[in-house]
Design an enzyme around this catalytic site. Structure first.
Site, PDB file in Angstrom:
ATOM      1  N   HIS A  71      14.276  14.170  95.560  1.00 52.47           N
ATOM      2  CA  HIS A  71      14.161  12.934  94.455  1.00 52.47           C
ATOM      3  C   HIS A  71      15.162  11.789  94.846  1.00 52.47           C
ATOM      4  O   HIS A  71      16.286  11.712  94.637  1.00 52.47           O
ATOM      5  CB  HIS A  71      14.450  13.555  92.777  1.00 52.47           C
ATOM      6  CG  HIS A  71      14.404  12.782  91.813  1.00 52.47           C
ATOM      7  ND1 HIS A  71      14.130  13.217  90.673  1.00 52.47           N
ATOM      8  CD2 HIS A  71      14.218  11.460  91.894  1.00 52.47           C
ATOM      9  CE1 HIS A  71      14.007  12.252  89.933  1.00 52.47           C
ATOM     10  NE2 HIS A  71      14.046  11.126  90.511  1.00 52.47           N
ATOM     11  N   HIS A  73      14.801   7.191  95.209  1.00 49.06           N
ATOM     12  CA  HIS A  73      14.194   5.882  94.696  1.00 49.06           C
ATOM     13  C   HIS A  73      14.744   4.936  95.860  1.00 49.06           C
ATOM     14  O   HIS A  73      15.731   4.450  95.600  1.00 49.06           O
ATOM     15  CB  HIS A  73      14.648   5.410  93.476  1.00 49.06           C
ATOM     16  CG  HIS A  73      14.085   6.400  92.519  1.00 49.06           C
ATOM     17  ND1 HIS A  73      13.000   6.181  91.885  1.00 49.06           N
ATOM     18  CD2 HIS A  73      14.816   7.307  91.908  1.00 49.06           C
ATOM     19  CE1 HIS A  73      12.909   7.135  90.702  1.00 49.06           C
ATOM     20  NE2 HIS A  73      14.079   7.841  90.861  1.00 49.06           N
ATOM     21  N   ARG A  75      13.385   2.122  96.892  1.00 44.71           N
ATOM     22  CA  ARG A  75      12.897   0.875  96.139  1.00 44.71           C
ATOM     23  C   ARG A  75      12.110   0.120  97.070  1.00 44.71           C
ATOM     24  O   ARG A  75      12.117  -1.291  97.144  1.00 44.71           O
ATOM     25  CB  ARG A  75      14.033   0.052  95.958  1.00 44.71           C
ATOM     26  CG  ARG A  75      15.206   0.599  95.232  1.00 44.71           C
ATOM     27  CD  ARG A  75      14.809   0.764  93.801  1.00 44.71           C
ATOM     28  NE  ARG A  75      15.928   1.185  92.895  1.00 44.71           N
ATOM     29  CZ  ARG A  75      15.622   2.053  91.793  1.00 44.71           C
ATOM     30  NH1 ARG A  75      14.533   2.423  91.483  1.00 44.71           N
ATOM     31  NH2 ARG A  75      16.703   2.445  90.999  1.00 44.71           N
ATOM     32  N   ASN A 106       7.847   5.063  91.605  1.00 39.06           N
ATOM     33  CA  ASN A 106       7.969   3.927  90.636  1.00 39.06           C
ATOM     34  C   ASN A 106       8.662   2.533  91.272  1.00 39.06           C
ATOM     35  O   ASN A 106       9.322   1.786  90.731  1.00 39.06           O
ATOM     36  CB  ASN A 106       9.044   4.253  89.565  1.00 39.06           C
ATOM     37  CG  ASN A 106      10.623   4.444  90.164  1.00 39.06           C
ATOM     38  OD1 ASN A 106      10.518   4.972  91.292  1.00 39.06           O
ATOM     39  ND2 ASN A 106      11.521   4.412  89.341  1.00 39.06           N
ATOM     40  N   HIS A 190       9.019  13.785  85.067  1.00 38.22           N
ATOM     41  CA  HIS A 190      10.311  13.336  84.454  1.00 38.22           C
ATOM     42  C   HIS A 190       9.947  13.752  83.112  1.00 38.22           C
ATOM     43  O   HIS A 190       9.068  13.136  82.300  1.00 38.22           O
ATOM     44  CB  HIS A 190      10.285  11.759  84.474  1.00 38.22           C
ATOM     45  CG  HIS A 190      11.373  11.357  83.901  1.00 38.22           C
ATOM     46  ND1 HIS A 190      12.406  10.279  84.394  1.00 38.22           N
ATOM     47  CD2 HIS A 190      11.898  11.436  82.543  1.00 38.22           C
ATOM     48  CE1 HIS A 190      13.396  10.018  83.753  1.00 38.22           C
ATOM     49  NE2 HIS A 190      12.888  10.421  82.280  1.00 38.22           N
ATOM     50  N   ASN A 277      18.866   7.944  83.287  1.00 44.46           N
ATOM     51  CA  ASN A 277      17.976   8.723  82.652  1.00 44.46           C
ATOM     52  C   ASN A 277      17.510  10.084  83.297  1.00 44.46           C
ATOM     53  O   ASN A 277      17.353  10.062  84.719  1.00 44.46           O
ATOM     54  CB  ASN A 277      16.708   7.939  82.738  1.00 44.46           C
ATOM     55  CG  ASN A 277      16.876   6.625  81.836  1.00 44.46           C
ATOM     56  OD1 ASN A 277      17.651   6.748  80.666  1.00 44.46           O
ATOM     57  ND2 ASN A 277      15.828   5.581  82.265  1.00 44.46           N
ATOM     58  N   ASP A 304      18.254  12.234  92.620  1.00 47.98           N
ATOM     59  CA  ASP A 304      17.765  11.197  91.802  1.00 47.98           C
ATOM     60  C   ASP A 304      18.718   9.946  92.267  1.00 47.98           C
ATOM     61  O   ASP A 304      19.091   9.113  91.235  1.00 47.98           O
ATOM     62  CB  ASP A 304      17.889  11.363  90.213  1.00 47.98           C
ATOM     63  CG  ASP A 304      17.247  10.492  89.464  1.00 47.98           C
ATOM     64  OD1 ASP A 304      16.446   9.673  90.265  1.00 47.98           O
ATOM     65  OD2 ASP A 304      17.522  10.444  88.261  1.00 47.98           O
TER      66      ASP A 304
END
Ligand code: NCD
Ligand code: ZN
Length: 446
Positions: A71, A73, A75, A106, A190, A277, A304
């Site tokens: 997990h 990100h 970007r 995302n 999620h 989150n 995350d």
């Protein structure tokens, strides 16, 4: 010590490229041993090795499998204000002992069609220092079936978060879960149910954020997931409470917990760097989650890693984005807990190395013949406090400032050195991977 794997009676035609000697994590314990690595980057044999290949003795350090972080990100492709990309993210991964990352979909244009996925995949070769598995977002996808032929896994968001404003309603969620059950990919979710969010004053600190997105909202989303078809390969992301962990575990599903929820609570800091989150929870919830992790009841550790710029985190709390960096610090923070006697090494290796690799269907996470030689060398005496200034996240900050960590001294990817004396010395040979075999059963240990 007898060799296992190809021994003298079954000569291996591949040449040995490198022998690592020292105490290594084999068969569930540390043993003084030699690990032979073939020219193909795979582990050839583990035992007493008679060969002329270059031999590297790690001395007082130990040889461990490198970790998989399911997990992150990174970007990319991203907007103009991003403080991360595949190159910077994968270097942090390498320095933190993470040899494979699962990158989330995302992005500003969510990765929900094969063309966007292809575009993202083209950014990896020549830029990524470690391997990358790409998640796709099935919500709103015209053809989840076509996406499944290209993606490494699916990620479904049940609540708004960074880059996600539209989420399925309960009926759409149920229908999508049934459709995804017929496809052969892991699905991470999620799990927060916006129906359980509490509206009131704009939240001004992490405690108010916890109140606004409470544990009950997490549990409601999880209960919905438990009704999904049993054949769905379901994985719940960043679980924050022991009660949620117990419920998912009882249902036999996979799930993860993140260092922020294991090591920080809603009073660790009051500014938006501690906004994430799902939210940081109370000390009582954190401690219960930590106890569950310590007892091996949480199958997977995941960072995350979700960096945001200092400028974005300097906004008023209610308008600042959620997320914090963590791929470089995940394993080092937990190795320091091992050194402090608060966590067993087997529990950590199962959660950080072996199970996540199996969840992604990869021959990683074990020091055994046939597995890829993605290994780290750790000196347990080299404990030092973390500082955002010396870590490598371009955002320049860490919520774990001042906490003890043990960063790996060396990291090998397919037998090639990526990290030496704690410095990145590698090249960008990472590639996009997809599951090579069906994900292992969630709760299974090493
Ligand atoms: C993540 C991000 O910034 O991409 N933020 C976070 O608080 N975890 C998105 C997410 O995983 O929810
Ligand atoms: Zn995330």
């Amino acid at each position: 010590m007898p060799a296992y794997g190809p021994g003298p009676s079954s000569p291996d035609p591949r040449e040995t490229a490198l022998i690592l000697a020292g105490r290594a994590w084999v068969r569930g314990r540390l043993e003084p041993i030699e690990v032979a690595i073939g020219q193909d980057g795979r582990i050839q044999s583990v035992g007493k090795i008679r060969s002329g290949a270059p031999r590297h003795d790690v001395g007082e350090s130990v040889i461990l499998p490198a970790a998989t972080d399911v997990h992150v990100h990174f970007r990319e492709p991203g907007g103009p204000d991003e403080v991360e990309n595949l190159a910077t993210g994968t270097v942090q991964a390498a320095l933190g002992g993470v040899t494979l990352v699962g990158d989330m979909p995302n992005n500003p244009h969510s990765i929900s069609d094969p063309e966007r996925l292809e575009e993202k995949a083209r950014l990896v070769p020549g830029r990524a220092a470690v391997d990358v598995l790409l998640y796709a977002n099935p919500f709103g996808a015209a053809h989840p079936e076509r996406l499944a032929r290209h993606a490494g896994a699916f990620k479904l968001y049940l609540s708004p978060t960074t880059g996600i404003s539209e989420v399925p309603d309960p009926a759409e969620t149920d229908a999508l879960l049934r459709r995804l059950a017929d496809l052969d990919l892991p699905l991470a979710v999620h799990a927060e149910d916006p129906a359980g969010f509490v509206r009131g004053e704009p939240p001004g600190d992490p405690r108010a954020w916890d109140g606004a997105r409470p544990p009950a909202a997490e549990m409601e989303a999880i209960d919905r997931l438990l009704a999904a078809p049993a054949r769905l390969r379901l994985h719940v992301a960043h679980v924050t409470t022991a009660a949620a962990a117990r419920r998912i575990r009882a249902a036999g599903l996979s799930f993860e917990a993140s260092p922020q929820h294991l090591l920080l609570n809603e009073r660790s800091g009051s500014d938006p760097r501690f906004k994430v989150n799902p939210p940081l929870r109370s000390e009582a919830e954190r401690l219960a989650l930590w106890e569950a992790f310590r007892h091996g009841e949480i199958p997977i550790l995941a960072s995350d890693h979700a960096p945001h710029s200092v400028e974005a985190k300097e906004r008023p709390f209610d308008r600042a984005p959620s997320g914090m960096p963590g791929v470089e610090t995940m394993l080092p923070l937990l190795l320091a807990r091992v050194r402090a006697g608060e966590l067993d090494l087997p529990t950590l290796i199962a959660a950080a190395c072996d199970r996540p690799a199996r969840w992604f269907g990869q021959p990683l996470g074990r020091i055994a013949p046939g597995h890829r030689a993605n290994l780290i060398v750790v000196d347990f005496r080299a404990r030092r406090p973390l500082s955002g200034r010396t870590l490598h996240a371009p955002c320049g900050w860490t919520a774990f400032e001042g906490m003890d960590a043990i960063l790996p001294r060396e990291h090998y990817r397919d037998g090639e050195r990526l990290v030496e004396a704690g410095e990145f010395v590698g090249s960008a040979r990472g590639r996009v991977v997809r599951p090579e075999y069906a994900p292992g059963p969630p709760g299974a240990g090493p």
